[in-house]
Enzyme design. Structure first.
Site, mmCIF file in Angstrom:
data_model
loop_
_atom_site.group_PDB
_atom_site.id
_atom_site.type_symbol
_atom_site.label_atom_id
_atom_site.label_comp_id
_atom_site.label_asym_id
_atom_site.label_seq_id
_atom_site.Cartn_x
_atom_site.Cartn_y
_atom_site.Cartn_z
ATOM 1 N N PRO A 213 7.481 0.937 -3.947
ATOM 2 C CG PRO A 213 8.525 -0.283 -2.423
ATOM 3 C CD PRO A 213 8.064 1.012 -2.589
ATOM 4 N N PRO A 214 4.949 -1.569 -5.243
ATOM 5 C CG PRO A 214 4.833 -3.216 -6.726
ATOM 6 C CD PRO A 214 5.791 -2.562 -5.884
ATOM 7 N N GLY A 215 1.771 -1.251 -3.842
ATOM 8 C CA GLY A 215 1.144 -1.271 -2.695
ATOM 9 C C GLY A 215 1.467 -0.613 -1.532
ATOM 10 C CE LYS A 218 3.329 3.546 -6.197
ATOM 11 N NZ LYS A 218 3.638 2.381 -5.612
ATOM 12 C CG HIS A 433 16.309 -29.586 1.210
ATOM 13 N ND1 HIS A 433 17.081 -29.892 0.371
ATOM 14 C CD2 HIS A 433 15.626 -28.156 1.498
ATOM 15 C CE1 HIS A 433 17.312 -28.383 0.053
ATOM 16 N NE2 HIS A 433 16.497 -27.332 0.589
ATOM 17 C CD GLU A 434 12.238 -27.173 3.700
ATOM 18 O OE1 GLU A 434 12.985 -26.129 4.633
ATOM 19 O OE2 GLU A 434 12.412 -27.196 2.842
ATOM 20 C CG ASP A 509 17.931 -23.866 -0.758
ATOM 21 O OD1 ASP A 509 17.060 -23.191 -0.844
ATOM 22 O OD2 ASP A 509 17.813 -25.307 -0.496
HETATM 23 P P1 ATP Z 1 0.516 0.147 -7.015
HETATM 24 O O1 ATP Z 1 1.862 0.637 -7.250
HETATM 25 O O2 ATP Z 1 0.414 -1.334 -7.173
HETATM 26 O O3 ATP Z 1 -0.417 1.129 -7.941
HETATM 27 P P2 ATP Z 1 -0.088 1.712 -4.495
HETATM 28 O O4 ATP Z 1 1.089 2.227 -4.200
HETATM 29 O O5 ATP Z 1 -0.855 2.684 -5.540
HETATM 30 O O6 ATP Z 1 0.044 0.636 -5.594
HETATM 31 P P3 ATP Z 1 -2.608 1.538 -3.303
HETATM 32 O O7 ATP Z 1 -3.562 1.249 -4.438
HETATM 33 O O8 ATP Z 1 -2.642 2.978 -2.608
HETATM 34 O O9 ATP Z 1 -1.034 1.118 -3.660
HETATM 35 O O10 ATP Z 1 -2.790 0.688 -2.103
HETATM 36 C C1 ATP Z 1 -3.586 -0.463 -2.038
HETATM 37 C C2 ATP Z 1 -4.341 -0.510 -0.792
HETATM 38 O O11 ATP Z 1 -3.566 -1.080 0.151
HETATM 39 C C3 ATP Z 1 -5.008 0.890 -0.520
HETATM 40 O O12 ATP Z 1 -6.190 0.972 -0.916
HETATM 41 C C4 ATP Z 1 -5.133 0.525 1.240
HETATM 42 O O13 ATP Z 1 -6.258 -0.307 1.293
HETATM 43 C C5 ATP Z 1 -4.001 -0.395 1.263
HETATM 44 N N1 ATP Z 1 -2.834 0.426 1.833
HETATM 45 C C6 ATP Z 1 -1.516 0.593 1.287
HETATM 46 N N2 ATP Z 1 -0.755 1.479 1.756
HETATM 47 C C7 ATP Z 1 -1.466 1.844 2.902
HETATM 48 C C8 ATP Z 1 -1.268 2.697 4.132
HETATM 49 N N3 ATP Z 1 -0.090 3.313 4.330
HETATM 50 N N4 ATP Z 1 -2.334 2.760 5.090
HETATM 51 C C9 ATP Z 1 -3.351 2.371 5.069
HETATM 52 N N5 ATP Z 1 -3.773 1.508 3.706
HETATM 53 C C10 ATP Z 1 -2.863 1.394 2.929
#
Ligand code: ATP
Length: 626
Positions: A213-215, A218, A433-434, A509
């Site tokens: 997943p993003p972030g 990788k 609602h909440e 919901d």
């Molecule tokens: P994307 O799919 O959006 O390209 P990505 O998987 O390549 O995302 P990164 O760009 O490597 O993600 O992560 C963004 C930032 O989040 C990194 O520069 C780091 O600061 C932080 N980060 C993400 N995962 C870790 C981790 N396992 N440990 C420490 N920092 C992390």
């Protein structure tokens, strides 16, 4: 994507230098326009052919120049001061009356043959354009010159030079992803001392696909590998290869691989591989040619690696499902490393990496922060700490408190607080609602502990009820899912019971509840009548949480039965919610009143309204604030 925190490439040419390359383009356009309109000077007026003949007949023309396709005449005499030049296109069929008329009126006639020079002038811009095009292709196809600021760099946006991080990144910077780190760590040895492997004839994988997943880190992992092995790191993103000119991307790939080979041992990192690596022959339009050529070039480069060449190509994607199968074949990206969203322990480790240097107040418990952030990626956690630091700075405080982290968490999860003019009547409905959601979660054994409820609009939601699982969940038991359905529908039920009508506030919901119920029936075999049959019509995306439609492979009657079972689950959940709220009507009304005045209530305040006599305990676990 992918470049969060990455230092900018030092090799990109300055913008102004890039703009200079537009000058020849501009000149060519100007030449082209003037060449395509020969014989027209600023003082020449274009008129219809019939008007020119009328002017001749009126005796106003002193001179006429006959060209292949046009006639230009001069009105009045040259000596008579202002001279007006008038031009008309002549008819395609020669006009036999024109010459006699000119002679009759005593007009001086000049015939102009298309000169060699004008033919050359006509073709010059085209020659220039073609020449420039081929020159660009040659320059960007690699190997020629690598001067920064060259036209190749203008098109490529960067030259093929390794990027150097400001600080060396190592595996210690990548927290949590132990399996992924283990998988790539053997490459470190290879890159550090390729000869050792070459001597014994060992073949080391050249292509590694990082998925997740993003972030999830990788890009960070790829950089850490380069840092550990201390080798040049060539970084690029798939989208950077897609250019207007077909062939430019492929040229750039060739150039990058060539450069990486020269500097071997080295690493090439291609982020967003899916933007070029999609299955070929599925796109529309001309841009596809460029993408396919680039992809073919990558495949050719991967195939071209001599078995023992010390260049490792890492590519990252969060869409492995759309990749061209040719990319994943043996010898190409055949090593797959998956990075997943961090669990509680990994989240804590990531927080530890990123709190270094941040002034945290003593009361901040990072274990609590990790527990309160299920589903957060590494990038989200980094962002959370940054948002908390910003909140603290806004207060002009010198340290970050748990309240700052709490606020940051809500902001990251739900967006910033919105200022909306909400009428008292609408506010009351929101509170009802909440309170419905909150009561259903509170009185239902098996629901996740409540964390807080709010009617302050944030992001796209007007109000929200938060529960937090005690631990990360890896499987979802049927009982838990049924409780979730009840909690989702309880907001609408509370509106019906307390206000006598429902509203559109339950839109999300109902959507979520229906999605859960459908999965229960069609994927997880939780309806006894239907049983354990896979009847899904869409597939969960492995990393992005989206649904990907699939063709239906079962009968319409079966689909109708699935629909009925889904409705059955939802109606049952609605009944459950009705019962729970009806049984505790007085307490729910108390919660509504409190929510209207306070707007946000934490777990303790909720309990004070819904369980003042401490009867409902074991279900509610007291949580410290994040
Ligand atoms: P994307 O799919 O959006 O390209 P990505 O998987 O390549 O995302 P990164 O760009 O490597 O993600 O992560 C963004 C930032 O989040 C990194 O520069 C780091 O600061 C932080 N980060 C993400 N995962 C870790 C981790 N396992 N440990 C420490 N920092 C992390």
């Amino acid at each position: 994507m992918g470049n969060h925190g990455a230092p900018p490439s030092p090799s990109g040419p300055p913008f102004v230098t890039q703009l200079l390359w537009l000058v020849p383009f501009g000149l060519i356009v100007i030449i082209l326009i003037s060449m395509l309109t020969p014989g027209i000077s600023p003082t020449t007026r274009a008129v219809p052919y019939s008007e020119i003949k009328a002017l001749i007949r009126e005796g106003r023309v002193s001179e006429a120049t006959l060209q292949a396709t046009a006639i230009i005449v001069i009105l009045g005499t040259k000596s008579g001061g202002d001279v007006e030049r008038v031009r008309a296109i002549t008819p395609q069929q020669p006009d036999p009356t024109l010459l006699p008329l000119l002679e009759e009126m005593g007009v001086a006639i000049t015939a102009q043959a298309p000169s060699e020079q004008s033919i050359l002038l006509y073709f010059l811009p085209w020659i220039l354009i073609m020449g420039l095009y081929f020159w660009l292709i040659r320059r960007t196809s690699g190997g020629v010159s690598d001067l920064p600021g060259g036209i190749g760099d203008f098109l490529s946006g960067r030259s093929s030079k390794p990027t150097k991080p400001v600080r060396k990144i190592t595996f210690a910077d990548v927290a949590g992803q132990d399996e992924a780190k283990n998988e790539v760590s053997e490459l470190v040895e290879f890159l550090r001392d390729p000869e050792r492997f070459q001597k014994v004839g060992a073949t080391v994988p050249h292509g590694v696909l990082l998925m997740g997943p993003p972030g999830t880190g990788k890009t960070l992992l790829a950089r850490a590998l380069a840092g550990e092995a201390d080798v040049p790191f060539f970084s690029t993103s798939g989208s950077e290869f897609i250019e207007v000119f077909v062939g430019v991307g492929a040229g750039r790939v060739r150039k990058m691989f060539e450069e990486a080979r020269k500097q071997a041992p080295s690493i090439i990192f291609i982020d967003e591989l899916d933007s070029i690596g999609r299955t070929r022959g599925t796109g529309l339009g001309g841009g596809n040619d460029e993408r396919e050529q680039t992809l073919n070039q990558i495949l050719a480069e991967l195939d071209g690696f001599a078995a023992r060449e010390a260049v490792v190509v890492l590519a990252a994607t969060n869409r492995p499902d759309v990749l061209d199968p040719a990319l994943l074949r043996p010898g190409r990206f055949d090593r797959h490393v998956t990075l997943s969203l961090p669990d509680k322990v990994a989240r804590r480790a990531i927080l530890d990496v990123h709190v270094k240097g941040l002034p945290l107040r003593r009361d901040v418990d990072l274990d609590e922060v990790a527990a309160g952030t299920p589903g957060f990626s590494g990038a989200d956690l980094k962002n959370l700490l940054n948002e908390a630091a910003i909140t603290a700075a806004r207060r002009s405080a010198s340290d970050i408190t748990s309240a700052d982290l709490d606020e940051a968490r809500d902001k990251v999860m739900m967006g910033t607080v919105r200022t909306l003019a909400i009428q008292p009547e609408e506010k009351h409905r929101l509170a009802v609602h909440e309170a419905g959601h909150t009561a259903a979660a509170f009185y239902n054994p098996g629901a996740d502990p409540l964390y807080k409820v709010t009617i302050i609009p944030r992001g796209r939601s007007l109000g929200s009820t938060h529960t937090l699982p005690e631990n990360d969940r890896h499987t979802l038991p049927e009982g838990y899912l049924r409780v979730q359905l009840t909690t989702y529908l309880a907001g609408r039920v509370a509106e019906k019971l307390l206000l006598g009508s429902v509203s559109s506030g339950a839109d999300d919901d109902i959507r979520r509840a229906t999605a859960v119920a459908r999965s229960m029936v069609a994927r997880w075999g939780m309806d006894p009548g239907i049983g354990p049959v896979d009847l899904r019509e869409s597939e969960d995306h492995p990393f992005l949480g989206q649904q990907i439609a699939q063709p239906r492979s079962f009968a319409d009657e079966t689909a109708a039965r699935v629909d009925l079972a889904v409705m059955g689950l939802l109606h049952h959940a609605e009944e459950q919610a009705t019962q729970l709220i009806e049984n505790h009507l007085a307490q729910v009304e108390q919660l509504v009143a409190k929510l209207e005045t306070e707007e946000t209530l934490d777990a303790e305040a909720i309990k004070a309204c819904l369980d003042p006599d401490n009867k409902v305990m074991p279900f509610v676990k007291k949580r410290k604030k994040v």
